[in-house]
Write a protein that holds these residues in place. Structure first.
Motif, PDB file in Angstrom:
ATOM      1  N   LEU A 181       0.880  -1.302   0.028  1.00 31.12           N
ATOM      2  CA  LEU A 181       0.088   0.064  -0.054  1.00 31.12           C
ATOM      3  C   LEU A 181       1.089   1.270   0.058  1.00 31.12           C
ATOM      4  CD1 LEU A 181      -2.842   1.217   0.318  1.00 31.12           C
ATOM      5  CD2 LEU A 181      -2.569   1.316   2.844  1.00 31.12           C
ATOM      6  N   LEU A 182       0.816   2.052  -1.098  1.00 31.37           N
ATOM      7  CA  LEU A 182       1.661   3.293  -1.288  1.00 31.37           C
ATOM      8  C   LEU A 182       0.780   4.405  -0.849  1.00 31.37           C
ATOM      9  CD1 LEU A 182       3.746   5.206  -2.203  1.00 31.37           C
ATOM     10  CD2 LEU A 182       2.900   4.986  -4.377  1.00 31.37           C
ATOM     11  N   VAL A 183       0.901   5.263   0.216  1.00 36.72           N
ATOM     12  CA  VAL A 183       0.299   6.459   0.711  1.00 36.72           C
ATOM     13  C   VAL A 183       1.421   7.723   0.593  1.00 36.72           C
ATOM     14  CG1 VAL A 183      -1.309   5.411   1.990  1.00 36.72           C
ATOM     15  CG2 VAL A 183       0.963   6.312   3.114  1.00 36.72           C
ATOM     16  N   GLY A 184       0.768   8.666   0.143  1.00 33.38           N
ATOM     17  CA  GLY A 184       1.636   9.985  -0.097  1.00 33.38           C
ATOM     18  C   GLY A 184       0.938  11.288   0.518  1.00 33.38           C
ATOM     19  N   GLU A 185       1.512  12.272   0.784  1.00 31.21           N
ATOM     20  CA  GLU A 185       1.088  13.389   1.225  1.00 31.21           C
ATOM     21  C   GLU A 185       0.047  13.992   0.293  1.00 31.21           C
ATOM     22  OE1 GLU A 185       3.549  16.536   3.339  1.00 31.21           O
ATOM     23  OE2 GLU A 185       4.960  14.654   3.998  1.00 31.21           O
ATOM     24  N   ARG A 186      -1.180  14.256   0.732  1.00 31.65           N
ATOM     25  CA  ARG A 186      -2.009  14.870  -0.303  1.00 31.65           C
ATOM     26  C   ARG A 186      -1.902  16.292  -0.711  1.00 31.65           C
ATOM     27  NH1 ARG A 186      -6.825  15.024   3.759  1.00 31.65           N
ATOM     28  NH2 ARG A 186      -5.793  13.191   4.970  1.00 31.65           N
ATOM     29  N   GLY A 187      -2.115  16.572  -2.001  1.00 26.90           N
ATOM     30  CA  GLY A 187      -2.143  18.105  -2.524  1.00 26.90           C
ATOM     31  C   GLY A 187      -0.828  18.467  -2.370  1.00 26.90           C
ATOM     32  N   ALA A 188       0.297  17.821  -2.842  1.00 30.18           N
ATOM     33  CA  ALA A 188       1.750  18.167  -2.863  1.00 30.18           C
ATOM     34  C   ALA A 188       2.062  18.868  -4.485  1.00 30.18           C
ATOM     35  CB  ALA A 188       2.810  17.192  -2.573  1.00 30.18           C
ATOM     36  N   GLU A 189       2.609  19.678  -4.420  1.00 25.57           N
ATOM     37  CA  GLU A 189       3.055  20.335  -6.032  1.00 25.57           C
ATOM     38  C   GLU A 189       4.030  19.309  -6.368  1.00 25.57           C
ATOM     39  OE1 GLU A 189       3.549  24.358  -6.171  1.00 25.57           O
ATOM     40  OE2 GLU A 189       1.455  24.957  -5.586  1.00 25.57           O
ATOM     41  N   ASP A 190       5.209  19.055  -5.586  1.00 24.00           N
ATOM     42  CA  ASP A 190       6.203  18.373  -6.004  1.00 24.00           C
ATOM     43  C   ASP A 190       6.118  17.136  -5.127  1.00 24.00           C
ATOM     44  OD1 ASP A 190       8.734  17.331  -6.411  1.00 24.00           O
ATOM     45  OD2 ASP A 190       9.882  18.857  -6.165  1.00 24.00           O
ATOM     46  N   VAL A 191       5.693  16.053  -5.905  1.00 21.51           N
ATOM     47  CA  VAL A 191       5.490  14.604  -5.080  1.00 21.51           C
ATOM     48  C   VAL A 191       6.819  14.236  -4.444  1.00 21.51           C
ATOM     49  CG1 VAL A 191       3.359  14.161  -6.131  1.00 21.51           C
ATOM     50  CG2 VAL A 191       5.378  13.237  -7.055  1.00 21.51           C
ATOM     51  N   GLN A 192       8.033  14.608  -5.171  1.00 21.69           N
ATOM     52  CA  GLN A 192       9.146  13.985  -4.788  1.00 21.69           C
ATOM     53  C   GLN A 192      10.031  14.612  -3.423  1.00 21.69           C
ATOM     54  OE1 GLN A 192      11.433  13.681  -8.484  1.00 21.69           O
ATOM     55  NE2 GLN A 192      11.459  11.690  -8.412  1.00 21.69           N
ATOM     56  N   ALA A 193       9.273  15.856  -3.116  1.00 21.08           N
ATOM     57  CA  ALA A 193       9.888  16.451  -2.231  1.00 21.08           C
ATOM     58  C   ALA A 193       8.898  16.496  -0.805  1.00 21.08           C
ATOM     59  CB  ALA A 193       9.910  18.139  -2.423  1.00 21.08           C
ATOM     60  N   VAL A 194       8.073  15.640  -0.684  1.00 20.53           N
ATOM     61  CA  VAL A 194       7.189  15.373   0.327  1.00 20.53           C
ATOM     62  C   VAL A 194       7.298  13.987   0.780  1.00 20.53           C
ATOM     63  CG1 VAL A 194       5.490  17.231   0.000  1.00 20.53           C
ATOM     64  CG2 VAL A 194       4.950  15.138  -1.048  1.00 20.53           C
ATOM     65  N   GLY A 195       6.573  13.638   1.877  1.00 14.83           N
ATOM     66  CA  GLY A 195       6.458  12.190   2.513  1.00 14.83           C
ATOM     67  C   GLY A 195       5.671  11.246   1.678  1.00 14.83           C
ATOM     68  N   ARG A 196       6.206   9.961   1.716  1.00 13.47           N
ATOM     69  CA  ARG A 196       5.521   9.148   1.156  1.00 13.47           C
ATOM     70  C   ARG A 196       5.821   7.903   1.807  1.00 13.47           C
ATOM     71  NH1 ARG A 196       9.111  11.878  -1.905  1.00 13.47           N
ATOM     72  NH2 ARG A 196      10.380  10.463  -3.485  1.00 13.47           N
ATOM     73  N   LEU A 197       5.007   6.480   1.724  1.00 12.34           N
ATOM     74  CA  LEU A 197       5.191   5.307   2.625  1.00 12.34           C
ATOM     75  C   LEU A 197       4.649   4.580   1.846  1.00 12.34           C
ATOM     76  CD1 LEU A 197       5.944   4.198   5.490  1.00 12.34           C
ATOM     77  CD2 LEU A 197       3.593   4.338   5.946  1.00 12.34           C
ATOM     78  N   THR A 198       5.521   3.218   1.753  1.00 10.76           N
ATOM     79  CA  THR A 198       5.094   2.000   1.007  1.00 10.76           C
ATOM     80  C   THR A 198       4.979   1.046   2.084  1.00 10.76           C
ATOM     81  OG1 THR A 198       6.005   2.487  -1.289  1.00 10.76           O
ATOM     82  CG2 THR A 198       5.533   0.551  -0.751  1.00 10.76           C
ATOM     83  N   VAL A 199       3.827   0.217   2.388  1.00 13.83           N
ATOM     84  CA  VAL A 199       3.759  -0.545   3.352  1.00 13.83           C
ATOM     85  C   VAL A 199       3.642  -2.071   2.822  1.00 13.83           C
ATOM     86  CG1 VAL A 199       2.423  -1.646   5.395  1.00 13.83           C
ATOM     87  CG2 VAL A 199       2.508   1.012   4.739  1.00 13.83           C
ATOM     88  N   LEU A 200       4.696  -2.739   2.846  1.00 15.49           N
ATOM     89  CA  LEU A 200       4.673  -4.230   2.228  1.00 15.49           C
ATOM     90  C   LEU A 200       3.819  -5.138   3.193  1.00 15.49           C
ATOM     91  CD1 LEU A 200       8.589  -4.551   1.306  1.00 15.49           C
ATOM     92  CD2 LEU A 200       6.473  -3.791  -0.171  1.00 15.49           C
ATOM     93  N   ALA A 201       2.936  -5.701   2.903  1.00 19.69           N
ATOM     94  CA  ALA A 201       2.038  -6.356   3.582  1.00 19.69           C
ATOM     95  C   ALA A 201       1.677  -8.015   3.174  1.00 19.69           C
ATOM     96  CB  ALA A 201       0.716  -5.528   3.931  1.00 19.69           C
ATOM     97  N   GLN A 202       1.023  -8.502   4.030  1.00 17.40           N
ATOM     98  CA  GLN A 202       0.230  -9.702   3.849  1.00 17.40           C
ATOM     99  C   GLN A 202      -1.356  -9.512   4.033  1.00 17.40           C
ATOM    100  OE1 GLN A 202       1.090 -12.948   2.878  1.00 17.40           O
ATOM    101  NE2 GLN A 202       3.270 -12.632   2.923  1.00 17.40           N
ATOM    102  N   ALA A 203      -2.170  -9.594   3.205  1.00 21.18           N
ATOM    103  CA  ALA A 203      -3.439  -9.263   3.134  1.00 21.18           C
ATOM    104  C   ALA A 203      -4.389 -10.422   3.810  1.00 21.18           C
ATOM    105  CB  ALA A 203      -4.155  -8.911   1.831  1.00 21.18           C
ATOM    106  N   ARG A 204      -5.042 -10.270   4.716  1.00 23.87           N
ATOM    107  CA  ARG A 204      -6.030 -11.451   5.228  1.00 23.87           C
ATOM    108  C   ARG A 204      -7.551 -10.941   5.468  1.00 23.87           C
ATOM    109  NH1 ARG A 204      -7.868 -11.595  10.377  1.00 23.87           N
ATOM    110  NH2 ARG A 204      -6.524 -10.028  11.238  1.00 23.87           N
TER     111      ARG A 204
END
Length: 243
Positions: free
Chosen positions: A69-92
């Motif tokens: 699941l990839l989430v990133g800070e909403r409304g960013a003009e420069d997506v590479q300059a703000v936070g983002r998180l990739t959660v590697l997971a097992q779905a249940r």
């Protein structure tokens, strides 16, 4: 990995409420398949999603539960300059009826429209159990995070009771939180969720997470924090006593 990095990663997961779910394609083996899903967090702080049985990502998860699941800070003009998180997971998939009821109660508060199609169509709740996460806090701030989740001590009846009380009896306080935090005012705000580090407000269809100045581990501490914020003149930073 510092405790501070883990906290920043978790706060990003709390602040956002939708992300890109990537599964391993059943139709095209070996290729990732991306889709967008809304989510809230469960009792363990894991992403909780509600997905259709006929959706491609559901078919993929039934074959291989590995996902991200990839989430990133909403409304960013420069997506590479703000936070983002990739959660590697097992779905249940959640199959226990009692657990489904508890999950549904919280999810419906976050996404009220979901109650109708969950009950009328073939949708199921799934939990994404994190294995490892990759957090990027901006240029050069790149970290693997082994533990991004934090259990919610209020999940269930305690949280539901506090949420109902605030919405029923303290609408003025909630409006004050909106004003202090500079949140949108196009629709009335409702409290929908509380965790040890903050709380979620729903304004229209948008969700906004606001951090407590200090962590709260009991209902009394939550009450004290909410009262202090209702009396505050400015939104305090983390660790600051509301003035």
């Amino acid at each position: 990995m510092s405790v501070k990095v883990g906290k920043h990663a978790r706060e990003l997961l709390l602040k956002e409420y939708r992300g890109a779910l990537s599964t391993l394609s059943k139709a095209m083996p070996g290729y990732p398949f991306g889709s967008v899903v809304p989510y809230c967090l469960d009792a363990n702080g894991y992403p909780l999603i509600l997905i259709s049985r006929i959706a491609q990502h559901t078919h993929n998860l039934q074959v291989d539960s590995k996902c991200s699941l990839l989430v990133g800070e909403r409304g960013a003009e420069d997506v590479q300059a703000v936070g983002r998180l990739t959660v590697l997971a097992q779905a249940r998939k959640i199959t226990d009826q009692a657990a489904i009821a508890v999950a549904a109660e919280r999810y419906y508060r976050y996404f009220p429209e979901s109650e109708g199609y969950h009950q009328a169509h073939d949708f199921d709740f799934w939990v994404l159990e994190p294995v490892r996460s990759r957090y990027i806090g901006g240029f050069g701030a790149i970290h693997w995070v082994d533990q991004v989740s934090l259990a919610n001590p209020f999940f269930g009846e305690s949280e539901a009771s506090m949420v109902e009380h605030m919405n029923s009896d303290h609408a003025n306080a909630i409006a004050h939180y909106v004003e202090l935090a500079g949140l949108p005012t196009h629709a009335p705000a409702e409290l929908v969720g509380i965790d040890s580090e903050g709380f979620h407000l729903r304004i229209g269809v948008g969700l906004h997470w606001l951090a407590f100045p200090t962590s709260c581990n009991t209902a009394l501490e939550v009450r004290q924090a909410l009262v202090a914020l209702a009396r505050a003149q400015t939104w305090p930073s983390v660790g600051e006593v509301p003035a």
